[in-house]
Design an enzyme around this catalytic site. Structure first.
Site, PDB file in Angstrom:
ATOM      1  CD  GLU A 186      88.751 -18.456 -51.608  1.00 40.57           C
ATOM      2  OE1 GLU A 186      89.336 -18.136 -50.447  1.00 40.57           O
ATOM      3  OE2 GLU A 186      86.999 -18.510 -51.360  1.00 40.57           O
ATOM      4  NE  ARG A 215      98.735 -14.739 -43.511  1.00 44.13           N
ATOM      5  CZ  ARG A 215      98.118 -15.283 -44.752  1.00 44.13           C
ATOM      6  NH1 ARG A 215      97.890 -16.427 -44.214  1.00 44.13           N
ATOM      7  NH2 ARG A 215      97.646 -14.434 -45.320  1.00 44.13           N
ATOM      8  CE  LYS A 234      92.324 -13.836 -50.590  1.00 41.94           C
ATOM      9  NZ  LYS A 234      92.435 -14.417 -51.794  1.00 41.94           N
TER      10      LYS A 234
END
Ligand code: ATP
Ligand code: MG
Length: 564
Positions: free
Chosen positions: A43, A268, A278
């Protein structure tokens, strides 16, 4: 790239990870014509970090290994937080890491028309409806794990009414958040994602690619699977938090009867002493805790590059970490191990003195300069040798001298001998201090027969020091880094904000350093080993007038030691 990977590994053949197993089974059974097609879907709302690197090394790596392709797809469904500057930064990072998406650069926003058509299909099947409940009102309808949600009063609208309202939503007739389009699935599902999830919301916002064309924007779940399907993605690899989304991913594909991409989840990457969100990294940037996304203390690829990490070391790290099905935390020392391994083989050794003190060789002729030969990299003969100047006045590290040394201090002290690397054995005769008692000069004599290239040089002394010739040395600034957080899990404390754990001493700037003259031509991002001090690189801020170096990592390897 395969070569570098292999060098860091043992010779044992590696067993397949569970994703490779699935892919191989699918290929064997001839699924999708034995085709492998993956995608990396960032994204564009921030810079990529090392966790993303793990994801795209896997996405591109699987495609490479099985002769397939990997797409780069920007998941740009949220116009509020996304921006083209992030798109550019992301592309730069993936290329830098050595991967190529060729002409397959896609955007979820490319599919906004398709997604709109798909929504109409669902409405026509009676599987989606326009809901007018506000977010709070929807929350009030929510049941529990054991009790179903209450149906929205708009759930049983006629297909015609839904089609009309949805079109008017698209045409901009309604204000933000006044209506949503929801799938009509199962209000009693044990999976909350199946309880009539929202597909579209109204946002009168400018999009970085589609401009003002749309005022309804698809939710992630509605966009992702259909984008995968549109691109013919065979194996859609994502992180574990998407496990509960998978039934929905499959439901949409089934209801629409489109290409059946398969979602596969892996754990992850979590790194100790680091944060990976982020949103939180953006906070560090915006609030000035770091100098920018490329601050060398950041876990972003921009930061790691500036710090002196190489693509090979990051790829080796993601290999070493492996692919897991369960959440875990990786010791950041393992990443440091990988960069040391890489730079040990490739970084030229040079001499730099970070905290200099003057050393005067009393019996060396004034005005004389000798060029002494020294090896560029003992790990790599092909790197050759270079000449370094030696003269009467030198600099050594202040820490390498002690007037009253403890036992086992093998560096320089009064009456004691040490070797100057690639040069002579010297003996300390006296010191000169300034008014404050600080040592200003160390006076030594040298043994002219002890040059390290000569037979007499066999004479052993306990210590070897790095040094630079004072009249030839260049001035430099050196930036030393420590971990950005002082806690191994800064984000893991319930009653504390992660920023409370920011290490106040994560950056030390040394402005009076002296480096050997060969560094005059060092280029930005060049990797070096400063003898005895660690691995360094040339910072972006460096100019021929003012050299600036970063310490990438120290020499000491804690992780390899830990592993025995
Ligand atoms: P954040 O939650 O910080 O916003 P994100 O995961 O939503 O990050 P995306 O840009 O959506 O960021 O991520 C792109 C891809 O990278 C996704 O497939 C995601 O699963 C993967 N990814 C993100 N973080 C990690 C991580 N720490 N380890 C492995 N893969 C990750
Ligand atoms: Mg995401």
């Amino acid at each position: 790239m395969t070569d570098e990977k292999e060098e860091l590994k043992t010779d044992e053949p590696k067993s397949l990870n569970f994703i490779e197993q699935i892919v191989e089974e699918d290929m064997k059974s001839g699924k999708h014509g034995a085709r492998v097609h993956t995608r990396f879907p960032p994204e564009p709302n921030g810079y990529l970090h090392i966790g993303h690197a793990k994801a795209f090394c896997l996405d591109f790596g699987i495609a490479q290994k099985y002769g397939g392709q990997c797409n780069l797809r920007f998941d740009d469904t949220n116009p509020i937080t996304e921006d083209t500057s992030y798109v550019d930064a992301i592309k730069k990072d993936i290329r830098w890491m050595g991967f190529d998406w060729e002409d397959r650069e896609y955007y979820a926003s490319d599919y906004f028309d398709t997604l709109y058509e798909y929504a109409i299909q669902l409405i026509k099947k009676g599987k989606a409806y326009v809901c007018e409940l506000s977010a709070e009102e929807v929350n009030a309808t929510r049941g529990t794990d054991f009790e179903p949600d209450k149906p929205s009063p708009y759930r049983d609208r006629s297909i015609g009414e839904n089609l009309d309202l949805f079109q008017r939503m698209k045409n901009g007739e309604f204000p933000n958040d006044s209506k949503t389009l929801r799938a009509k699935i199962d209000l009693a599902s044990t999976n909350m994602h199946m309880r009539d999830p929202i597909l579209y919301r109204i946002r009168h916002a400018h999009h970085h690619r589609t401009g003002d064309k749309w005022c309804i924007y698809p939710m992630y779940d509605w966009a992702h699977g259909q984008s995968d399907s549109t691109e013919g993605i065979t194996h859609s690899l994502c992180t574990l938090e998407f496990v509960p989304h998978r039934p929905l991913y499959e439901w949409f594909i089934n209801e629409l009867g489109i290409f059946p991409s398969r979602q596969i989840e892996f754990a992850r990457l979590n790194l100790s002493y680091t944060i990976m969100s982020k949103r939180k990294l953006l906070q560090l940037v915006n609030e000035g805790h770091v100098k920018g996304w490329d601050d060398p203390r950041m876990p972003t690829l921009h930061g790691l590059r500036r710090r002196g990490y190489t693509p090979g070391s990051i790829r080796a790290f993601t290999e070493l970490v492996g692919i897991a099905k369960r959440e875990n935390v990786i010791d950041v020392a393992m990443l440091e191990f990988c960069i040391r391994e890489d730079l040990n083989k490739t970084a030229p050794r040079v001499m730099a003195v970070l905290n200099p003190v003057k050393l005067i060789v009393d019996n060396y002729p004034e005005g004389k300069t000798e060029e002494l030969e020294t090896v560029n990299n003992p790990e790599d003969e092909s790197a050759g040798t270079r000449m370094i100047p030696f003269s009467r006045e030198l600099y050594i590290e202040r820490d390498d001298f002690m007037e009253e040394p403890p036992k086992k201090f093998f560096r320089l002290s009064p009456g004691n001998e040490v070797r100057l690397k690639s040069a002579y054995i010297i003996k300390c005769e006296s010191v000169v201090k300034d008014a404050d008692g600080q040592i200003k000069e160390i006076h030594v004599t040298y043994d002219p027969t002890s040059h390290s290239g000569s037979p007499e040089s066999q004479r052993k002394v306990k210590g070897t020091l790095h040094w630079v010739s004072a009249p030839h040395a260049l001035d430099a600034e050196v930036r030393l880094y420590d971990r950005l957080f002082s806690d191994p899990d800064p984000d893991g404390h319930k009653d504390h904000d992660f920023k409370e754990f920011i290490n106040p001493n994560s950056l030390t700037i040394l402005t009076h350093c002296k480096v050997e003259p060969s560094l005059k031509n060092a280029a930005i991002l060049d990797h070096l080993q400063f003898t005895r001090l660690g691995y360094f690189n040339v910072d972006d801020d460096s100019t021929p007038e003012k050299l600036v170096f970063n310490r990438t990592v120290g020499l000491k390897d804690t992780w390899a030691k830990m592993m025995g």
